[in-house]
Design an enzyme around this catalytic site. Structure first.
Site, PDB file in Angstrom:
ATOM      1  N   ASP A  27      49.562 -17.872  96.682  1.00  0.00           N
ATOM      2  CA  ASP A  27      48.295 -17.641  97.301  1.00  0.00           C
ATOM      3  C   ASP A  27      48.381 -17.416  98.762  1.00  0.00           C
ATOM      4  OD1 ASP A  27      45.625 -16.833  97.479  1.00  0.00           O
ATOM      5  OD2 ASP A  27      44.791 -18.809  97.057  1.00  0.00           O
ATOM      6  N   HIS A  44      50.617  -8.756 101.398  1.00  0.00           N
ATOM      7  CA  HIS A  44      51.454  -8.474  99.932  1.00  0.00           C
ATOM      8  C   HIS A  44      52.869  -8.378  99.878  1.00  0.00           C
ATOM      9  CE1 HIS A  44      47.511  -9.672  98.194  1.00  0.00           C
ATOM     10  NE2 HIS A  44      46.947  -8.577  98.573  1.00  0.00           N
ATOM     11  N   LEU A 138      68.313 -17.463  84.912  1.00  0.00           N
ATOM     12  CA  LEU A 138      66.995 -17.816  85.239  1.00  0.00           C
ATOM     13  C   LEU A 138      65.977 -16.985  84.549  1.00  0.00           C
ATOM     14  CD1 LEU A 138      64.826 -19.569  87.264  1.00  0.00           C
ATOM     15  CD2 LEU A 138      64.837 -17.402  88.507  1.00  0.00           C
TER      16      LEU A 138
HETATM   17  C1  IPE Z   1      44.920 -16.750  92.363  1.00  0.00           C
HETATM   18  O1  IPE Z   1      44.531 -16.308  93.570  1.00  0.00           O
HETATM   19  C2  IPE Z   1      45.776 -15.443  91.545  1.00  0.00           C
HETATM   20  C3  IPE Z   1      47.035 -15.078  92.065  1.00  0.00           C
HETATM   21  C4  IPE Z   1      47.724 -15.478  92.822  1.00  0.00           C
HETATM   22  C5  IPE Z   1      47.661 -14.025  91.453  1.00  0.00           C
HETATM   23  P1  IPE Z   1      43.121 -15.994  94.102  1.00  0.00           P
HETATM   24  O2  IPE Z   1      43.376 -15.857  95.498  1.00  0.00           O
HETATM   25  O3  IPE Z   1      42.741 -14.656  93.282  1.00  0.00           O
HETATM   26  O4  IPE Z   1      42.629 -16.986  93.537  1.00  0.00           O
HETATM   27  P2  IPE Z   1      40.826 -17.406  93.900  1.00  0.00           P
HETATM   28  O5  IPE Z   1      40.052 -16.378  93.776  1.00  0.00           O
HETATM   29  O6  IPE Z   1      40.916 -17.955  95.297  1.00  0.00           O
HETATM   30  O7  IPE Z   1      40.412 -18.864  93.268  1.00  0.00           O
HETATM   31  C1  IPE Z   2      47.498 -13.837  96.692  1.00  0.00           C
HETATM   32  O1  IPE Z   2      46.959 -13.927  97.848  1.00  0.00           O
HETATM   33  C2  IPE Z   2      47.902 -12.775  96.192  1.00  0.00           C
HETATM   34  C3  IPE Z   2      47.066 -12.156  94.930  1.00  0.00           C
HETATM   35  C4  IPE Z   2      45.968 -12.596  94.537  1.00  0.00           C
HETATM   36  C5  IPE Z   2      47.328 -10.808  94.471  1.00  0.00           C
HETATM   37  P1  IPE Z   2      45.709 -13.563  98.323  1.00  0.00           P
HETATM   38  O2  IPE Z   2      45.668 -12.018  98.349  1.00  0.00           O
HETATM   39  O3  IPE Z   2      44.845 -13.971  97.242  1.00  0.00           O
HETATM   40  O4  IPE Z   2      45.651 -14.062  99.660  1.00  0.00           O
HETATM   41  P2  IPE Z   2      44.340 -14.762 100.417  1.00  0.00           P
HETATM   42  O5  IPE Z   2      43.837 -15.870  99.588  1.00  0.00           O
HETATM   43  O6  IPE Z   2      43.243 -13.846 100.554  1.00  0.00           O
HETATM   44  O7  IPE Z   2      44.894 -15.262 101.802  1.00  0.00           O
HETATM   45 MG    MG Z   3      43.786 -15.937  97.333  1.00  0.00          MG
END
Ligand code: IPE
Ligand code: IPE
Ligand code: MG
Length: 257
Positions: A27, A44, A138
């Site tokens: 995240d 990303h 792995l």
């Molecule tokens: C969780 O992250 C999903 C992934 C990393 C793929 P999110 O950014 O979607 O989670 P929430 O919405 O903050 O809980």
């Molecule tokens: C996690 O990073 C990747 C996915 C959920 C695809 P985020 O896109 O949730 O990044 P933040 O939380 O907005 O910083």
């Molecule tokens: Mg996120």
């Protein structure tokens, strides 16, 4: 990104103090990009580089399974453009990385409801899994359009079908029977859960499998997560006493009954 040398790492030996299975919620990509005044997709893309490095770090540290949460069943709620770009990035990354993964003896498995994905992506997933299926290094599990609730529901549906066809007596349904239909069946249970990006929640990741998993939360945004940050998590894990319901005294005496 600092390249940490596994030979110098205190956790490079595989022992009971090392997790067999590490599961990560990657995240913070969006915030990483925002801090740099860049579009979220750049975050990303940087996140994909971290995935590549993490596969290497985990293999060097003799971790058996690395499960990464790439796209949740709730991530469809994001703006249409971000979803489209994320899916495109997934296809590109699969195409680009599968050969390297194969050369490194990595077995790739994608878990989640792939029916919702465009045909091209479904084809890339099937190719990548087939190409790496016999590799013995792995195991890299990528959770895409995955939700812990979805996983339990689809396993329940499979059990119900067995029961309806007369193959399974409902009275025989136990945890083992349900586990056989879960996406991670056959893998050791996750020992260490890591969530980057500062949030301290599970966000519908591996609900069933996290029952006795050790949790590690870090403020580090996923694109900044490196070998050193992984070692911080591994060191924290190695100092914990896992009791699985027993007392500390029982565990110290090595009582597994
Ligand atoms: C969780 O992250 C999903 C992934 C990393 C793929 P999110 O950014 O979607 O989670 P929430 O919405 O903050 O809980
Ligand atoms: C996690 O990073 C990747 C996915 C959920 C695809 P985020 O896109 O949730 O990044 P933040 O939380 O907005 O910083
Ligand atoms: Mg996120």
């Amino acid at each position: 990104m600092s390249a940490s040398n596994p030979e110098e790492s205190p956790t490079s030996e595989n022992s009971s103090a090392m997790p067999r299975h590490v599961a990560i919620i990657m995240d913070g990509n969006g915030r990483w990009a925002k801090k740099r005044f860049m579009p979220r997709i750049i975050g990303h893309k940087a996140g994909v580089e971290t995935v590549r490095a993490m596969v290497r770090h985990c293999a060097q540290r003799k971790i058996e399974v690395l499960t990464l949460f790439a796209f949740s069943s709730e991530n469809w709620r994001r703006p249409e453009k971000e979803v489209r770009l994320l899916l495109e990035l997934f296809v590109t990354a699969l195409k680009r990385e599968v050969r390297r993964l194969n050369d490194n003896n990595v077995m790739l498995k994608i878990v989640g409801d792939r029916d919702a994905f465009p045909d091209a992506l479904q084809k890339e997933i099937a190719n990548a899994e087939a190409m790496t299926s016999t590799n013995s290094g792995l195991k890299l599990v990528v959770a895409a359009n995955y939700g812990g609730r979805w996983d339990i529901v689809q396993a329940t549906r499979a059990l119900a079908a067995e029961a309806a066809s007369g193959k399974l007596d409902p009275a025989q349904i136990d945890e083992t029977a349900l586990e056989r239909h879960l996406s991670l069946y056959g893998m050791p249970e996750p020992d260490l859960f890591i969530r980057t990006g500062g949030e301290e929640r599970v966000s519908n990741f591996l609900l069933w499998q996290l029952a006795y998993c050790e949790m590690h939360f870090t403020e580090t945004l996923w694109p900044d997560f490196d070998g050193e940050a992984l070692d911080v998590a591994l060191n924290s894990f190695s100092k914990r006493q896992r009791r699985f319901g027993r007392t500390g005294d029982q565990v110290e005496k090595g009582c597994h009954a």
